[in-house]
Design a protein around this motif. Sequence first.
Motif, PDB file in Angstrom:
ATOM      1  N   ALA A   1       0.811  -1.215   0.000  1.00  9.58           N
ATOM      2  CA  ALA A   1       0.000   0.000   0.000  1.00  9.58           C
ATOM      3  C   ALA A   1       0.847   1.268   0.000  1.00  9.58           C
ATOM      4  O   ALA A   1       0.334   2.353  -0.290  1.00  9.58           O
ATOM      5  N   ASP A   2       2.124   1.174   0.320  1.00 11.06           N
ATOM      6  CA  ASP A   2       2.967   2.366   0.342  1.00 11.06           C
ATOM      7  C   ASP A   2       3.159   2.971  -1.044  1.00 11.06           C
ATOM      8  O   ASP A   2       3.434   4.156  -1.173  1.00 11.06           O
ATOM      9  N   GLU A   3       3.031   2.182  -2.087  1.00 11.62           N
ATOM     10  CA  GLU A   3       3.219   2.668  -3.451  1.00 11.62           C
ATOM     11  C   GLU A   3       1.884   2.992  -4.118  1.00 11.62           C
ATOM     12  O   GLU A   3       1.822   3.271  -5.310  1.00 11.62           O
ATOM     13  N   ALA A   4       0.789   2.962  -3.363  1.00 10.21           N
ATOM     14  CA  ALA A   4      -0.532   3.231  -3.928  1.00 10.21           C
ATOM     15  C   ALA A   4      -0.658   4.705  -4.280  1.00 10.21           C
ATOM     16  O   ALA A   4       0.026   5.558  -3.737  1.00 10.21           O
ATOM     17  N   GLY A   5      -1.540   4.986  -5.195  1.00  9.97           N
ATOM     18  CA  GLY A   5      -1.789   6.362  -5.594  1.00  9.97           C
ATOM     19  C   GLY A   5      -1.675   6.520  -7.086  1.00  9.97           C
ATOM     20  O   GLY A   5      -1.642   5.559  -7.851  1.00  9.97           O
ATOM     21  N   GLU A   6      -1.609   7.766  -7.530  1.00  4.84           N
ATOM     22  CA  GLU A   6      -1.552   8.064  -8.949  1.00  4.84           C
ATOM     23  C   GLU A   6      -0.182   7.697  -9.505  1.00  4.84           C
ATOM     24  O   GLU A   6       0.858   8.051  -8.947  1.00  4.84           O
ATOM     25  N   LEU A   7      -0.174   6.992 -10.620  1.00  2.06           N
ATOM     26  CA  LEU A   7       1.073   6.556 -11.234  1.00  2.06           C
ATOM     27  C   LEU A   7       1.558   7.514 -12.303  1.00  2.06           C
ATOM     28  O   LEU A   7       2.719   7.493 -12.676  1.00  2.06           O
ATOM     29  N   GLY A   8       0.683   8.308 -12.822  1.00  4.02           N
ATOM     30  CA  GLY A   8       1.062   9.238 -13.875  1.00  4.02           C
ATOM     31  C   GLY A   8      -0.130   9.539 -14.753  1.00  4.02           C
ATOM     32  O   GLY A   8      -1.256   9.150 -14.469  1.00  4.02           O
ATOM     33  N   PHE A   9       0.117  10.244 -15.841  1.00  2.48           N
ATOM     34  CA  PHE A   9      -0.946  10.618 -16.754  1.00  2.48           C
ATOM     35  C   PHE A   9      -0.881   9.725 -17.988  1.00  2.48           C
ATOM     36  O   PHE A   9       0.169   9.582 -18.606  1.00  2.48           O
ATOM     37  N   PHE A  10      -1.991   9.107 -18.300  1.00  2.00           N
ATOM     38  CA  PHE A  10      -2.085   8.256 -19.478  1.00  2.00           C
ATOM     39  C   PHE A  10      -3.209   8.780 -20.356  1.00  2.00           C
ATOM     40  O   PHE A  10      -4.308   9.010 -19.891  1.00  2.00           O
ATOM     41  N   SER A  11      -2.921   8.954 -21.609  1.00  2.00           N
ATOM     42  CA  SER A  11      -3.885   9.518 -22.537  1.00  2.00           C
ATOM     43  C   SER A  11      -5.052   8.551 -22.730  1.00  2.00           C
ATOM     44  O   SER A  11      -4.870   7.432 -23.189  1.00  2.00           O
ATOM     45  N   PRO A  12      -6.272   8.965 -22.399  1.00  2.00           N
ATOM     46  CA  PRO A  12      -7.401   8.037 -22.446  1.00  2.00           C
ATOM     47  C   PRO A  12      -8.029   7.867 -23.828  1.00  2.00           C
ATOM     48  O   PRO A  12      -8.759   6.922 -24.046  1.00  2.00           O
ATOM     49  N   HIS A  13      -7.788   8.750 -24.757  1.00  2.00           N
ATOM     50  CA  HIS A  13      -8.539   8.705 -26.003  1.00  2.00           C
ATOM     51  C   HIS A  13      -7.683   9.072 -27.218  1.00  2.00           C
ATOM     52  O   HIS A  13      -8.113   9.802 -28.098  1.00  2.00           O
ATOM     53  N   SER A  14      -6.491   8.570 -27.277  1.00  2.00           N
ATOM     54  CA  SER A  14      -5.603   8.908 -28.378  1.00  2.00           C
ATOM     55  C   SER A  14      -5.798   7.943 -29.551  1.00  2.00           C
ATOM     56  O   SER A  14      -5.842   6.732 -29.371  1.00  2.00           O
ATOM     57  N   TRP A  15      -5.879   8.514 -30.759  1.00  2.00           N
ATOM     58  CA  TRP A  15      -5.986   7.705 -31.968  1.00  2.00           C
ATOM     59  C   TRP A  15      -4.620   7.485 -32.612  1.00  2.00           C
ATOM     60  O   TRP A  15      -4.508   6.774 -33.607  1.00  2.00           O
ATOM     61  N   GLN A  16      -3.587   8.096 -32.071  1.00  2.00           N
ATOM     62  CA  GLN A  16      -2.272   8.017 -32.696  1.00  2.00           C
ATOM     63  C   GLN A  16      -1.676   6.605 -32.675  1.00  2.00           C
ATOM     64  O   GLN A  16      -1.019   6.213 -33.648  1.00  2.00           O
ATOM     65  N   PRO A  17      -1.860   5.800 -31.632  1.00  2.00           N
ATOM     66  CA  PRO A  17      -1.322   4.434 -31.691  1.00  2.00           C
ATOM     67  C   PRO A  17      -1.904   3.603 -32.825  1.00  2.00           C
ATOM     68  O   PRO A  17      -1.217   2.733 -33.366  1.00  2.00           O
ATOM     69  N   LEU A  18      -3.139   3.883 -33.217  1.00  2.00           N
ATOM     70  CA  LEU A  18      -3.733   3.167 -34.345  1.00  2.00           C
ATOM     71  C   LEU A  18      -2.998   3.486 -35.639  1.00  2.00           C
ATOM     72  O   LEU A  18      -2.689   2.581 -36.429  1.00  2.00           O
ATOM     73  N   SER A  19      -2.693   4.754 -35.852  1.00  2.00           N
ATOM     74  CA  SER A  19      -1.936   5.142 -37.039  1.00  2.00           C
ATOM     75  C   SER A  19      -0.539   4.533 -37.025  1.00  2.00           C
ATOM     76  O   SER A  19      -0.043   4.053 -38.046  1.00  2.00           O
ATOM     77  N   LEU A  20       0.110   4.528 -35.872  1.00  2.00           N
ATOM     78  CA  LEU A  20       1.440   3.926 -35.769  1.00  2.00           C
ATOM     79  C   LEU A  20       1.388   2.419 -35.994  1.00  2.00           C
ATOM     80  O   LEU A  20       2.280   1.850 -36.641  1.00  2.00           O
ATOM     81  N   ALA A  21       0.359   1.769 -35.481  1.00  2.00           N
ATOM     82  CA  ALA A  21       0.242   0.317 -35.675  1.00  2.00           C
ATOM     83  C   ALA A  21      -0.001  -0.023 -37.132  1.00  2.00           C
ATOM     84  O   ALA A  21       0.596  -0.967 -37.662  1.00  2.00           O
ATOM     85  N   LEU A  22      -0.868   0.737 -37.800  1.00  2.00           N
ATOM     86  CA  LEU A  22      -1.104   0.493 -39.229  1.00  2.00           C
ATOM     87  C   LEU A  22       0.154   0.765 -40.049  1.00  2.00           C
ATOM     88  O   LEU A  22       0.496  -0.001 -40.955  1.00  2.00           O
ATOM     89  N   GLY A  23       0.852   1.845 -39.737  1.00  2.00           N
ATOM     90  CA  GLY A  23       2.086   2.144 -40.450  1.00  2.00           C
ATOM     91  C   GLY A  23       3.144   1.079 -40.224  1.00  2.00           C
ATOM     92  O   GLY A  23       3.846   0.671 -41.150  1.00  2.00           O
ATOM     93  N   GLY A  24       3.269   0.601 -38.984  1.00  2.00           N
ATOM     94  CA  GLY A  24       4.219  -0.467 -38.697  1.00  2.00           C
ATOM     95  C   GLY A  24       3.835  -1.769 -39.373  1.00  2.00           C
ATOM     96  O   GLY A  24       4.699  -2.497 -39.889  1.00  2.00           O
ATOM     97  N   ALA A  25       2.545  -2.065 -39.410  1.00  2.00           N
ATOM     98  CA  ALA A  25       2.089  -3.288 -40.074  1.00  2.00           C
ATOM     99  C   ALA A  25       2.383  -3.229 -41.569  1.00  2.00           C
ATOM    100  O   ALA A  25       2.862  -4.200 -42.154  1.00  2.00           O
ATOM    101  N   PHE A  26       2.119  -2.079 -42.197  1.00  2.00           N
ATOM    102  CA  PHE A  26       2.418  -1.940 -43.622  1.00  2.00           C
ATOM    103  C   PHE A  26       3.924  -2.002 -43.882  1.00  2.00           C
ATOM    104  O   PHE A  26       4.362  -2.545 -44.892  1.00  2.00           O
TER     105      PHE A  26
END
Length: 132
Positions: A69-94
């Motif tokens: 429990a000593d390490e509990a709490g907020e871990l950082g900010f994570f983008s909840p609605h980014s479409w950029q990984p989809l573009s990167l995945a498609l580009g990497g797949a191609f």
Amino acid sequence: MKIQGKMFIWLSVFVLAMAVLYGWWSKEPVGTTALFLTFGLTIMIGYYLAFTARRVDAMAQDDKEADVADEAGELGFFSPHSWQPLSLALGGAFAFLGIALDWWLCFFSLPLLLIGVWGWVFEYYRGENQNQ
């Protein structure tokens, strides 16, 4: 963070010993080179973690008496609605498909990869998410 740095440094010492032993025993250049490159990567990661650990506060994982429990709490900010990984995945797949099938497919992957990287880097510099 100190423990991760020590773990990677000890891992790099082990990999170096195995690279020397493997190179001496097998006299095979490709595997020996791969092991020496692995040593280089592990020593870079270990040095970075050890270097960073000296400049940040001690974390719960560095304390032997810490609870989960000593390490509990907020871990950082994570983008909840980014479409950029989809573009990167498609580009990497191609790109990988282009290497496997024919090189002309790589020309279609490059714009997708560039759009994905550009959008991911500058995602929070404009629009509704500008102040996050």
